[in-house]
Design a protein around this motif. Structure first.
Motif, PDB file in Angstrom:
ATOM      1  N   LYS A   1       0.799  -1.230   0.000  1.00 24.08           N
ATOM      2  CA  LYS A   1       0.000   0.000   0.000  1.00 24.08           C
ATOM      3  C   LYS A   1       0.829   1.276   0.000  1.00 24.08           C
ATOM      4  O   LYS A   1       0.375   2.307  -0.453  1.00 24.08           O
ATOM      5  N   ASN A   2       2.075   1.199   0.477  1.00 25.15           N
ATOM      6  CA  ASN A   2       2.935   2.390   0.480  1.00 25.15           C
ATOM      7  C   ASN A   2       3.872   2.431  -0.726  1.00 25.15           C
ATOM      8  O   ASN A   2       4.766   3.255  -0.786  1.00 25.15           O
ATOM      9  N   GLY A   3       3.668   1.515  -1.671  1.00 22.91           N
ATOM     10  CA  GLY A   3       4.493   1.478  -2.876  1.00 22.91           C
ATOM     11  C   GLY A   3       5.715   0.584  -2.770  1.00 22.91           C
ATOM     12  O   GLY A   3       6.434   0.399  -3.757  1.00 22.91           O
ATOM     13  N   THR A   4       5.962   0.014  -1.612  1.00 24.79           N
ATOM     14  CA  THR A   4       7.103  -0.876  -1.417  1.00 24.79           C
ATOM     15  C   THR A   4       6.901  -2.171  -2.207  1.00 24.79           C
ATOM     16  O   THR A   4       5.813  -2.738  -2.202  1.00 24.79           O
ATOM     17  N   GLN A   5       7.970  -2.627  -2.842  1.00 20.80           N
ATOM     18  CA  GLN A   5       7.949  -3.901  -3.565  1.00 20.80           C
ATOM     19  C   GLN A   5       8.364  -5.008  -2.603  1.00 20.80           C
ATOM     20  O   GLN A   5       9.341  -4.866  -1.867  1.00 20.80           O
ATOM     21  N   VAL A   6       7.627  -6.112  -2.632  1.00 20.64           N
ATOM     22  CA  VAL A   6       7.958  -7.272  -1.801  1.00 20.64           C
ATOM     23  C   VAL A   6       8.012  -8.511  -2.682  1.00 20.64           C
ATOM     24  O   VAL A   6       7.136  -8.724  -3.523  1.00 20.64           O
ATOM     25  N   LEU A   7       9.059  -9.286  -2.512  1.00 20.68           N
ATOM     26  CA  LEU A   7       9.207 -10.553  -3.221  1.00 20.68           C
ATOM     27  C   LEU A   7       8.715 -11.661  -2.308  1.00 20.68           C
ATOM     28  O   LEU A   7       9.242 -11.843  -1.204  1.00 20.68           O
ATOM     29  N   LEU A   8       7.686 -12.382  -2.741  1.00 19.52           N
ATOM     30  CA  LEU A   8       7.187 -13.548  -2.012  1.00 19.52           C
ATOM     31  C   LEU A   8       7.699 -14.784  -2.730  1.00 19.52           C
ATOM     32  O   LEU A   8       7.535 -14.919  -3.944  1.00 19.52           O
ATOM     33  N   ARG A   9       8.313 -15.691  -1.972  1.00 15.00           N
ATOM     34  CA  ARG A   9       8.803 -16.935  -2.562  1.00 15.00           C
ATOM     35  C   ARG A   9       8.946 -18.003  -1.495  1.00 15.00           C
ATOM     36  O   ARG A   9       9.023 -17.702  -0.301  1.00 15.00           O
ATOM     37  N   SER A  10       8.982 -19.231  -1.951  1.00 14.86           N
ATOM     38  CA  SER A  10       9.229 -20.342  -1.030  1.00 14.86           C
ATOM     39  C   SER A  10      10.660 -20.241  -0.507  1.00 14.86           C
ATOM     40  O   SER A  10      11.562 -19.808  -1.232  1.00 14.86           O
ATOM     41  N   PRO A  11      10.866 -20.655   0.725  1.00 14.50           N
ATOM     42  CA  PRO A  11      12.238 -20.639   1.242  1.00 14.50           C
ATOM     43  C   PRO A  11      13.063 -21.749   0.599  1.00 14.50           C
ATOM     44  O   PRO A  11      12.528 -22.780   0.190  1.00 14.50           O
ATOM     45  N   THR A  12      14.358 -21.503   0.502  1.00 15.62           N
ATOM     46  CA  THR A  12      15.300 -22.537   0.088  1.00 15.62           C
ATOM     47  C   THR A  12      16.159 -22.858   1.304  1.00 15.62           C
ATOM     48  O   THR A  12      16.149 -22.120   2.301  1.00 15.62           O
ATOM     49  N   GLU A  13      16.916 -23.930   1.217  1.00 12.73           N
ATOM     50  CA  GLU A  13      17.779 -24.297   2.334  1.00 12.73           C
ATOM     51  C   GLU A  13      18.790 -23.188   2.640  1.00 12.73           C
ATOM     52  O   GLU A  13      19.215 -23.027   3.772  1.00 12.73           O
ATOM     53  N   ALA A  14      19.117 -22.380   1.633  1.00 15.66           N
ATOM     54  CA  ALA A  14      20.043 -21.256   1.830  1.00 15.66           C
ATOM     55  C   ALA A  14      19.439 -20.168   2.718  1.00 15.66           C
ATOM     56  O   ALA A  14      20.162 -19.311   3.228  1.00 15.66           O
TER      57      ALA A  14
END
Length: 184
Positions: free
Chosen positions: A11-24
């Motif tokens: 809502k504030n214009g921030t970009q967020v990457l959603l992804r499954s976690p990896t072992e890293a």
């Protein structure tokens, strides 16, 4: 279950990457849990109960969730920082309970109030429906007013509570509230 990566605008214009976690991501996830436990009393664990050296155990947890066709975990990265995570898993493996999923979420305090919780919860709701769940369930401490407001805004209803479910280091208590949302 591994999900495709997706970038959302909050809502504030921030970009967020959603992804499954990896072992890293194991160390990032352990530090997220430590930070959340340190910042508030809303997690069950105290900061000293988070073993930030248990990367092997965290990698096992990531692997199990990624391989489980009925579970889904997402990490939310903002500017390369793990801001939070959210996941769903079956309440139980018994057939009579297959329609129910448990929901969990954690967000670093620096990322509160920008719509990240709403974005992750709505994403998890879509995943839950896709996986055939009919009901989402969660519990939240009564002192976590922000989370309670968010869950109610998104259609969760209180179904019960356990009084004095958590005893804090200062000797005070907090009630645990159960909430449910129908996906039908």
């Amino acid at each position: 279950m591994i999900i495709p990566s997706e970038t959302l605008t909050l809502k504030n214009g921030t970009q967020v990457l959603l992804r499954s976690p990896t072992e890293a991501d194991s160390q990032d996830l352990l530090l997220l849990m430590y930070d959340c436990a340190h910042e508030t009393n809303f997690l069950l664990r105290l900061p000293e109960e988070v073993d930030t050296n248990d990367a092997d155990g965290e990698r096992d947890w990531i692997r199990q969730n990624n391989e489980d066709p009925r579970s889904c975990v997402i990490c939310a990265y903002i500017d390369g920082i793990l801001a939070g995570n959210c996941g769903i898993s079956p309440v139980n493996s018994l057939k009579k309970l297959n329609h129910r999923a448990r929901l969990g979420i954690g967000i670093r305090q620096a990322f509160w109030g920008i719509g990240l919780g709403t974005a992750m919860l709505l994403y998890m709701e879509e995943m839950a429906s896709m996986l055939g769940y009919e009901q989402l369930e969660l519990d939240v401490f009564s002192s976590n007013k922000r989370a309670l407001c968010l869950y109610e805004k998104l259609g969760f209803s209180e179904t019960g509570f356990i009084p004095n479910a958590q005893k804090l280091p200062d000797g005070s208590y907090d009630n645990l509230i159960y909430m449910v949302k129908s996906l039908q």
